[in-house]
Design a protein around this motif. Structure first.
Motif, PDB file in Angstrom:
ATOM      1  N   ARG A  60       0.809  -1.221   0.000  1.00  0.00           N
ATOM      2  CA  ARG A  60       0.000   0.000   0.000  1.00  0.00           C
ATOM      3  C   ARG A  60       0.840   1.268   0.000  1.00  0.00           C
ATOM      4  N   ASP A 198     -16.999   0.054  -4.339  1.00  0.00           N
ATOM      5  CA  ASP A 198     -15.864   0.926  -4.593  1.00  0.00           C
ATOM      6  C   ASP A 198     -16.325   2.365  -4.802  1.00  0.00           C
ATOM      7  N   ARG A 199     -15.381   3.266  -4.664  1.00  0.00           N
ATOM      8  CA  ARG A 199     -15.640   4.694  -4.863  1.00  0.00           C
ATOM      9  C   ARG A 199     -15.461   5.051  -6.327  1.00  0.00           C
ATOM     10  N   SER A 200     -16.316   5.932  -6.825  1.00  0.00           N
ATOM     11  CA  SER A 200     -16.147   6.535  -8.141  1.00  0.00           C
ATOM     12  C   SER A 200     -16.756   7.930  -8.068  1.00  0.00           C
ATOM     13  N   GLN A 204     -19.816   8.951  -5.502  1.00  0.00           N
ATOM     14  CA  GLN A 204     -19.531   9.954  -4.487  1.00  0.00           C
ATOM     15  C   GLN A 204     -20.495  11.135  -4.601  1.00  0.00           C
ATOM     16  N   ASP A 225      -9.912   1.389   0.365  1.00  0.00           N
ATOM     17  CA  ASP A 225      -9.258   2.581   0.898  1.00  0.00           C
ATOM     18  C   ASP A 225      -9.488   3.844   0.082  1.00  0.00           C
ATOM     19  N   ARG A 226      -9.938   3.699  -1.159  1.00  0.00           N
ATOM     20  CA  ARG A 226     -10.183   4.906  -1.966  1.00  0.00           C
ATOM     21  C   ARG A 226     -11.217   5.824  -1.325  1.00  0.00           C
ATOM     22  N   TRP A 227     -12.080   5.275  -0.449  1.00  0.00           N
ATOM     23  CA  TRP A 227     -13.046   6.124   0.245  1.00  0.00           C
ATOM     24  C   TRP A 227     -12.368   7.077   1.230  1.00  0.00           C
ATOM     25  N   ARG A 228     -11.107   6.831   1.558  1.00  0.00           N
ATOM     26  CA  ARG A 228     -10.377   7.777   2.413  1.00  0.00           C
ATOM     27  C   ARG A 228     -10.255   9.145   1.751  1.00  0.00           C
ATOM     28  N   ARG A 229     -10.325   9.167   0.418  1.00  0.00           N
ATOM     29  CA  ARG A 229     -10.159  10.434  -0.311  1.00  0.00           C
ATOM     30  C   ARG A 229     -11.501  11.127  -0.567  1.00  0.00           C
ATOM     31  N   ARG A 235     -16.453  10.623   4.338  1.00  0.00           N
ATOM     32  CA  ARG A 235     -15.384   9.861   4.968  1.00  0.00           C
ATOM     33  C   ARG A 235     -15.795   9.427   6.379  1.00  0.00           C
ATOM     34  N   ASP A 241     -12.678  -1.386   5.144  1.00  0.00           N
ATOM     35  CA  ASP A 241     -12.609  -2.279   3.994  1.00  0.00           C
ATOM     36  C   ASP A 241     -13.908  -3.048   3.821  1.00  0.00           C
TER      37      ASP A 241
END
Length: 373
Positions: A60, A198-200, A204, A225-229, A235, A241
């Protein structure tokens, strides 16, 4: 009512010898590919699976991820050597590949020369977003199944692939079913609205609009982890996960409203997503599903009776408020949705019937090849 590509559960097939199958698949409960592998095994076939993830370090840290990208060509070569070694040991009649971004065209050519029927099951929006090997390899398969109805034209136009057909996603009957729930499960998963995935940018945007319009809503997101952004308001709702396997089914059952959000158009694709695995997994697990409205989704599920649908953020907010206030309607729709996916034959076992039937058709038309030596 049935959707495109839907079929009633197949009658028991005539007895035929089981197959030796080499599969490229993940090997954890809840993975869509592993659901198909397990269904093949339940059907009596001998299946040996090899996972690409075992050849890609799960690093990572940014520096290590850069190193992994630099090492990828060597890792791909190592994976293909291991795949051929597994084939030499098993001498399979079928190679079944789920996506397979590391499977090389040369490996497929070598296996086909030995008489192996190579079948690809591609589950994503675009074949051009998973590295360079996949577009080169896809034309080398004997048959490609795609879960995207628009994927047939995309592959024909961009890669000249015509030995292909549409086969929808599926649910795993061992995984996606109502779960027995404990107080600990309720404390962890119970919420008003959830999204698992997943995030997109489009997902979002919709979730941010919902959170802004309903600040007191108990909204929860499970995903990588892309949701961290994501923006701070989202958030804070991120639970970490992905919940997988039976924990995924529990999270669905304990969410009053499960969102079916779709990925937008990707490079090399003519359309954004219209259905996902969640489209079948949520109702199979007994959850109430509020899905983005597409013609395909509303062909599979009767609106207002077997699922609820929305277009855009305003209708999303409206439908969330409506159904939170109508618990009896939610329960009735969830029960009808589960009956629909079972009655119309949307399990992994039903998909495996179609895959094996295609294999047998291809085998009947295949000329003899050089035997294994």
């Amino acid at each position: 009512m049935t959707g495109p590509g839907a079929s009633r559960p197949a009658a028991l097939p005539e007895h035929r010898p089981p197959l030796r199958i080499l599969a490229v698949s993940a090997q954890w409960q809840g993975a869509n590919d592993y659901a198909l592998v397990r269904a093949l095994r339940r059907a009596g076939h001998s299946v040996r699976a090899i996972a690409e993830a075992e050849f890609l370090p799960a690093w990572r840290a940014p520096a290590l991820r850069a190193l992994r990208r630099a090492l990828r060509p060597r890792l791909v070569r190592e994976f293909n050597a291991a795949l051929m070694a597994e084939a030499e040991a098993l001498r399979p009649e079928m190679l079944f590949v789920f996506k397979g971004p590391m499977v090389a065209a040369r490996t497929l050519e070598r296996l086909r020369a030995k008489g192996v029927i190579c079948i690809q099951f591609f589950p994503d929006v675009s074949v051009f977003t998973h590295g360079p090997e996949l577009p080169r390899a896809l034309p080398c398969y004997d048959w490609v199944f795609t879960t995207k109805s628009f994927g047939l034209a995309d592959m024909a136009e961009r890669l000249g692939i015509r030995d292909a057909s549409f086969l929808p996603h599926a649910f795993d009957p061992e995984t996606h079913a109502p779960a027995d729930l404990t107080e600990a499960d309720r404390a962890r998963h119970a919420c008003d609205v959830s999204f698992i995935g997943d995030r997109s940018p489009e997902k979002q945007r919709l979730l941010a609009a919902l959170a802004a319009a309903c600040p007191d809503l108990d909204l929860r997101i499970w995903g990588p982890d892309r949701w961290r952004r994501a923006p701070p308001a989202l958030r804070r709702t991120w639970q970490g996960d992905r919940v997988t396997g039976r924990e995924y089914a529990k999270a669905i059952g304990l969410s009053k409203i499960n969102l079916g959000l779709l990925t937008e158009r990707q490079p090399g694709a003519s359309s954004g997503d219209v259905m996902t695995a969640r489209s079948f997994e949520i109702p199979a697990a007994g959850g109430f599903m509020l899905h983005q409205r597409t013609r395909e989704a509303t062909a599979f599920f009767e609106e207002g009776r077997e699922a609820a649908f929305f277009d855009g953020p305003d209708e999303l907010v409206h439908e969330v408020r409506r159904y939170l206030a109508e618990p009896e309607a939610r329960l009735a729709i969830a029960a009808a949705g589960r009956r629909r996916v079972i009655a119309d034959g949307h399990s992994a076992d039903d998909r495996v019937h179609a895959i094996v039937a295609r294999y047998r058709d291809l085998r009947a038309r295949r000329k003899p090849c050089a035997p294994w030596t």
